[in-house]
Design an enzyme around this catalytic site. Structure first.
Site: not given
Ligand code: BES
Ligand code: ZN
Ligand code: MN
Length: 478
Positions: A246, A251, A258, A269, A328, A330, A332
């Site tokens: 990835k 992000d 966020k 990310d 968010d 993104e 996947r």
């Molecule tokens: N890049 C984030 C995940 C992440 C969280 C990486 C903390 C490093 C540290 C990912 O794209 C994300 O935002 N995931 C969301 C998914 C949700 C919206 C279903 C999450 O984990 O909150």
């Molecule tokens: Zn992300």
């Molecule tokens: Mn995200």
């Protein structure tokens, strides 16, 4: 760092600093036993003491605990603590007396890895301070041990230096490490390594190929997205290994933005991309007999007037439609296209590394990454590789009931369910839709890529995954 293996007596060492370990219930070597400071040497694991023998002038003793508990991980930790102490002592060269154990090669690997990783710092944006000059870097490491460990030491140097380059990529801010920057790095890798070729697609080509996931995530950003393919032709009899990383260089969450606290960390990310890129360099440098196809989808995830909006429906590269209910989620969307593409390019076994979910941080912290897989054999190999390198993984299940959560109401799939159930497994279940029958393992490194807190990883970029992927490649060639 220059790494060599030599058979020298401790008093023949010309390095600035000699390091050695002390096991519980054992004595210092006779020639050091009476040196000033020797009374303070302790064998408790991680305890540091300083000796001042005649020659070399300075010596560090580190406790290694019980001899029967010695392993590569202890060697990594001990070596990193020594490397940090060496910095305070302004030592530019270091000699390590290899502690005798059942597996000298594993100890040598650990000492080299721990020294190279422990000595790492990311200081390229810091101006020099004439009143407080930076201590010199450790330029050379000499292992005092049998010749038989030379190959393990050299392989460890290659892997640890690749890991440090991945840490650089992780640490670089998003205004420097853009998708195009990663694309340029891929081209550089291909031009420096025999057997490595690359192809980098930009926004128009991504659109022409109908990679709807990568296109959708990138549409809110003025930064050009990149679909980076790196191939390494090492031959051998094993399967073609597909690696997917990835590469979201920042992000924000997009329109599902966020919270601002801590958002700056989302420059990391692209840690999966960094690990995949630099694992390819290490595998090529080691000339491992395996064929690789690495695919890195890279983009920013930004909110803007052109950004994808919650509820929008997109069509992925394999034709499946997705309701993007949370912009968010993104990762996947871009990984789905990349996995399909990797299979199309001939991947026979697939591993993807991605900072996917906050949920994995809650579940496993920074000690284990989560692995989700459709294949017991491949999952087992990933687990074994992680145990060997200290990059631990813990398997989470797939189950049709989790899969049901990913079904869309007006499209085939939804990228995020309103019920916040099993976030990490959800992400894995979603991806399974894009790998067909190919054995695949998804490694969620959101917890292990940053702030691991071991002496050899520190509290920022860890470079997690580089040595894991190299070790997995080794196991697939065997
Ligand atoms: N890049 C984030 C995940 C992440 C969280 C990486 C903390 C490093 C540290 C990912 O794209 C994300 O935002 N995931 C969301 C998914 C949700 C919206 C279903 C999450 O984990 O909150
Ligand atoms: Zn992300
Ligand atoms: Mn995200």
């Amino acid at each position: 760092m220059k790494v060599e293996v030599k058979q020298l007596q401790t008093d023949e060492v010309e390095a600035d600093l000699l390091a050695l370990g002390l096991f519980e219930g054992e004595e210092l070597p006779a020639e050091l036993a009476g040196a000033p400071g020797s009374a303070d040497a302790r064998s408790n694991f991680k305890r540091l003491g300083r000796l001042y023998p005649e020659s070399p002038k300075r010596c560090l003793v580190i406790g290694l605990g019980k001899r029967e508990e010695m392993d590569a991980e202890r060697a990594r930790v001990a070596a990193a603590l020594v490397a940090k102490e060496a910095r305070g002592l302004e030592a530019a060269s270091l000699a390590w007396l290899l502690p005798a154990s059942d597996d000298d090669s594993a100890t040598a690997e650990g000492l080299v890895t721990g020294t190279v990783l422990g000595a790492y710092r990311f200081d390229r944006f810091l101006s020099a301070d004439p009143d407080d000059p930076t201590p010199p870097a450790i330029e050379s490491l000499t292992l005092l041990g049998p010749d038989g460990v030379a190959a393990a030491a050299e392989a460890a140097r290659i892997c640890a230096e690749a890991q440090n380059r991945a840490r650089d990529l992780q640490s670089l801010p998003s205004n420097v490490a853009t998708p195009s920057y990663l694309g340029r790095r891929a081209r550089e890798v291909a031009s420096h390594h025999e057997g490595v070729t690359t192809e980098v697609l930009g926004r128009e080509e991504i659109a022409a190929k109908k990679m709807g996931g990568l296109l959708a995530v990138s549409q809110g950003s003025t930064e050009e997205p990149q679909l980076i393919v790196l191939r390494y032709a090492g031959g051998g009899n094993g399967p073609t290994l597909g690696l997917v990383g990835k590469g979201v260089t920042f992000d924000t969450g997009g329109i599902s933005i966020k919270p601002s606290a801590g958002m700056h960390e989302m420059k990391m990310d692209m840690s999966g991309a960094a690990a995949v890129l630099e694992a390819v360099t290490a595998i090529a440098e080691l000339h491992l007999p395996i064929d690789l196809v690495a695919v890195i989808p890279s983009t920013e995830n930004m909110p803007s007037g052109t950004a994808i909006k919650p509820g929008d429906i997109i069509t992925q590269y394999n034709g499946k439609t997705v309701e993007v209910n949370n912009t968010d989620a993104e990762g996947r969307l871009i990984l789905a296209d990349a996995l399909t593409y990797a299979v199309e390019l001939g991947a026979e076994q697939l591993v993807d590394l991605a900072t996917r979910t906050g949920a994995v941080l809650v579940a496993l912290g920074s000690t284990h990454a989560a692995v989700i897989s459709n294949d017991d054999d491949l999952a087992g190999k990933v687990e074994e590789a992680g145990t060997t390198t200290g990059e631990l993984v813990w398997r989470l299940p797939l189950h049709p009931e989790y899969k049901a959560l990913t079904k869309g109401t007006v499209a085939d799939l939804t990228n995020a369910s309103a019920k916040r159930k099993a976030g990490t497994i959800y992400a894995g279940s979603f991806l399974e839709e894009f790998v067909g029958e190919v054995p695949w393992a998804h490694v969620d490194i959101a917890g292990t890529a940053w702030d691991v807190g071991r002496p050899y990883t520190g509290n920022d970029a860890s470079g997690y995954g580089v040595r894991l992927l190299v070790e997995l490649a080794r196991r697939l060639t065997a």
